[in-house]
Design an enzyme around this catalytic site. Sequence first.
Site, PDB file in Angstrom:
ATOM      1  N   GLY A 200       0.805  -1.217   0.000  1.00 35.96           N
ATOM      2  CA  GLY A 200       0.000   0.000   0.000  1.00 35.96           C
ATOM      3  C   GLY A 200       0.834   1.261   0.000  1.00 35.96           C
ATOM      4  O   GLY A 200       2.017   1.246  -0.351  1.00 35.96           O
ATOM      5  N   LEU A 226      -4.004  -5.326  -5.097  1.00 33.30           N
ATOM      6  CA  LEU A 226      -2.910  -4.353  -4.987  1.00 33.30           C
ATOM      7  C   LEU A 226      -1.670  -4.949  -4.297  1.00 33.30           C
ATOM      8  O   LEU A 226      -1.762  -5.478  -3.189  1.00 33.30           O
ATOM      9  CB  LEU A 226      -3.389  -3.129  -4.177  1.00 33.30           C
ATOM     10  CG  LEU A 226      -2.381  -1.982  -4.066  1.00 33.30           C
ATOM     11  CD1 LEU A 226      -2.158  -1.318  -5.410  1.00 33.30           C
ATOM     12  CD2 LEU A 226      -2.835  -0.976  -3.026  1.00 33.30           C
ATOM     13  N   ASP A 227      -0.512  -4.821  -4.947  1.00 31.94           N
ATOM     14  CA  ASP A 227       0.776  -5.233  -4.372  1.00 31.94           C
ATOM     15  C   ASP A 227       0.800  -6.707  -3.974  1.00 31.94           C
ATOM     16  O   ASP A 227       1.577  -7.112  -3.096  1.00 31.94           O
ATOM     17  CB  ASP A 227       1.132  -4.366  -3.151  1.00 31.94           C
ATOM     18  CG  ASP A 227       1.300  -2.900  -3.511  1.00 31.94           C
ATOM     19  OD1 ASP A 227       1.635  -2.621  -4.671  1.00 31.94           O
ATOM     20  OD2 ASP A 227       1.086  -2.039  -2.645  1.00 31.94           O
ATOM     21  N   ALA A 228      -0.030  -7.514  -4.602  1.00 29.89           N
ATOM     22  CA  ALA A 228      -0.122  -8.922  -4.212  1.00 29.89           C
ATOM     23  C   ALA A 228       0.204  -9.871  -5.359  1.00 29.89           C
ATOM     24  O   ALA A 228       0.045 -11.080  -5.226  1.00 29.89           O
ATOM     25  CB  ALA A 228      -1.512  -9.218  -3.668  1.00 29.89           C
TER      26      ALA A 228
END
Lengths: 283, 283, 283, 283
Positions: A200, A226-228
């Site tokens: 995040g 997100l960001d995964a």
Amino acid sequence: MRITLLIHCPDQSGIISAVTGFIHSKGGNIVYLDQHVDEEAGVFFMRLQSEFDPDTMQFDVLDSEFKQQLAARYKMQYRFYPGEERPRMALFVSKYNHCLYDLLSRYHSGEMSVEIPFILSNHKDLKPIAEQFNIPYYHIPVNKETRQEAEKKQLELLLSARVDFIVLARYMQIVSPMIIDQYPNRIINIHHSFLPAFAGAKPYHAAFKRGVKIIGATSHYVTEELDAGPIIEQDVTAVSHAHSVKDMVAKGRDLEKIVLARAVQLHVDRKTMVYNNKTVIFS
Amino acid sequence: MRITLLIHCPDQSGIISAVTGFIHSKGGNIVYLDQHVDEEAGVFFMRLQSEFDPDTMQFDVLDSEFKQQLAARYKMQYRFYPGEERPRMALFVSKYNHCLYDLLSRYHSGEMSVEIPFILSNHKDLKPIAEQFNIPYYHIPVNKETRQEAEKKQLELLLSARVDFIVLARYMQIVSPMIIDQYPNRIINIHHSFLPAFAGAKPYHAAFKRGVKIIGATSHYVTEELDAGPIIEQDVTAVSHAHSVKDMVAKGRDLEKIVLARAVQLHVDRKTMVYNNKTVIFS
Amino acid sequence: MRITLLIHCPDQSGIISAVTGFIHSKGGNIVYLDQHVDEEAGVFFMRLQSEFDPDTMQFDVLDSEFKQQLAARYKMQYRFYPGEERPRMALFVSKYNHCLYDLLSRYHSGEMSVEIPFILSNHKDLKPIAEQFNIPYYHIPVNKETRQEAEKKQLELLLSARVDFIVLARYMQIVSPMIIDQYPNRIINIHHSFLPAFAGAKPYHAAFKRGVKIIGATSHYVTEELDAGPIIEQDVTAVSHAHSVKDMVAKGRDLEKIVLARAVQLHVDRKTMVYNNKTVIFS
Amino acid sequence: MRITLLIHCPDQSGIISAVTGFIHSKGGNIVYLDQHVDEEAGVFFMRLQSEFDPDTMQFDVLDSEFKQQLAARYKMQYRFYPGEERPRMALFVSKYNHCLYDLLSRYHSGEMSVEIPFILSNHKDLKPIAEQFNIPYYHIPVNKETRQEAEKKQLELLLSARVDFIVLARYMQIVSPMIIDQYPNRIINIHHSFLPAFAGAKPYHAAFKRGVKIIGATSHYVTEELDAGPIIEQDVTAVSHAHSVKDMVAKGRDLEKIVLARAVQLHVDRKTMVYNNKTVIFS
């Protein structure tokens, strides 16, 4: 003529022997082979490079015979890549310039073997850098009202420029699911933390607050979460109590640009495969 | 005679001059000085080492004059540590032996300047190692029913052995708040991940599942919130898709023992100060 | 107004107290202090930063009183640096562009606080990059016959542009002793090996031949003895049997540019002191 | 039943196909394959692991048919290793105990799958540690007069205990050429520097004097030329001007023991091959 072959299929006995036998029978000299079995998922991965005589080698025949003789039998997902192909890479940026400078200088010096049809940004700030390197720069502002329109424009640009993959060089915006669908495992992001820690926004602030002794950067394929997405490359550097958030941001810049460049290079070299939200990275 | 002084106090102008002037006036020769200002919190930290003539130096006088002349004026928390003191370290273990072996061999060879009054465990497995090194081993089983009783016994042992600090060398149990209260910032744990990523149980499984390219270990002071205390030391090592969970556990062992030993050494050397759930680590 | 003070002098009791007392008495608030004693050589080093009120602070008075009251008494070599000064850095390059690009992009984005009066090279190859960044580029070919003449021209350029320090960004040429004399501990080189291993030409070839598992880069101040000056910064990266010399060169580029940039930043921040052919690097 | 196969031979087309076809035809399921071509030397290296049905698999038949059908044709040097074999490792030590403790604790906990028939030393100092772990300890003093006699005794001990390989765990003595001849690429040393920097005696003193910012340790196979044998594993750690020689020695101990343990593990796992004084290290 060097051909790179990527395969994944259900794991089973005899695959390596069958594939190498096929290549040998077609006159190919195997110069590199690496394989991996994901034992939990029961999936076999292979990367194989061979030298063929360019005068006698027929790429289409190779591909269609491989399909008939092997791919069907072993239920393979595969692709042959001819060596000379330079993939077309679009760069999405925002206001930070360190990753952009780094990628452009690698491109310009011939270190990174890609075409860069354009740079796209929601801000005008980095246009002078694009001009420095003679690359088209599209400014497409994104805000709540214009988002849908902007994303449509982005996709049109990507398709009309026949872009192969996208690099988010500190783009700072969510990429449209429509674009992610069109470019599965072909959008590379750099996140300025050692994921999954500090996903995040504002990861350096979070790292400072937690008092970690090491900070990192993570390059990954973009997925809708997100960001995964699947991690391609990570690296870290030591920090101490004496580093302010500003110091971490400065140290982080060097990490970010190097980690992103390595990830892009791995992608360009066809050394990455994705499965179960993880990557196999060949040597 | 070497004396180490640790100070923290509200940041204000003139502290370093006042403290170094005091030490100089008492005949001390400053051989090391490091300081840090946490600008957000407005707190000043200092570690200072001086050589005094052991024949004329009076420790109690030094301490009481410092208190009167400086500590009151600058609202200092401080402590003088005479150099020859060997702190008393209790070891809590469970079934894993790599950290225990590593600490005991450092102790035994004189590398780590501590006393080890006892080793305590909820299992009998590591008793032979304690015997190898001639250190008392207390087996206190912990389960739901006996927990309270067990924790009382632990605390009695700690107090009666005048333990200065506790090292959880892969103890795998929650430490009682009662003991944490008694040993604030004096219980050192090793967690087998790069915190804050993968806090809690089975971090290597979580790291494997997420597909990270780097794993880590974190040594921290124990607070009531699990795996959330002030971080003392961290280190990492590269992994790849080819590493199974078992491989990560094996690679992690070397990280864990080295990171824990470094953190213990920093604590023993009086190089750590804690503030706002973060550590200042002096060089 | 932030002032940085660097001192070295024979080690003796009372220096820190005297210096911090002086700064305090002049109205300075010490915000950073780090010191080091080289016990073998008996030399004391200190870096101290203080905030002064710009309205009342008189730089010349501070300097002359320090000289009278302290420098004479303690036989100090010292210098006060006003914070806003941007040192003037000349870049010497040859044909490789990765270090040049990296330094210029840091300069251009404001990350590195220097002036760059010119870039100088024995080749024309990198002139377009200088033009990209609007920096004067002087092409001074060097060969056996013209060497002396070339070196004279170089020195004239340096002096007339009031250059403070020189960075050899993969310059690949021996620098004239005449220039080294003029810029003692002010010429920074990047050597593409982990010195003292593989000094001299073709270090990646030598590393490949020896079969090392780690390669490095070293940034150091230039002295008359080749690759033997005081080391400022080093870093390394892992390699394997699978890396060809060409692969090592590619991996090394990233090391070289980062290590050189860090060394230059340390120099610009007045964090380096040199003694006995070694550096003290302040934190 | 897992069988590991190591091969090297002149590089030529078709080897991988031939070997994997052979294994497949014998009922083996290939679970791992890695290969390397040294393009300069024109040599092919391969490590291959297969699972065979223990009930039907005949090790001798496999070996003899491989010899006839493949080894002769491709001029292969090769060896099949049955998985359950625990190699017999002799430890040579002097007075330092950190590497010895580390290896013994790995052995004792089952982490390292070897037999340790004995520990041999030119000093008596570490005998108590051998006793702690119940391993025979032979004290064979070495000096100018007795050297030849001592080396003869050493070799007798090695042969009568059917030792497979020797680990010099900070042995500090030259090993007899007679023993090196008997154990080619089977004697593993740990050198306390980042070779080839600081070969020979007192590397930490040399590193201190040169002012390096990173120190290292190197594990290598012993050849007749001192500290010049094929490198198996290296690692490094950062140091600064503030580290004395004594500090470097302390930091180095942790490097030495980890680097040596990794090298021994690679050897035990049959992951090392030697050619042209370099190692191929399989993943």
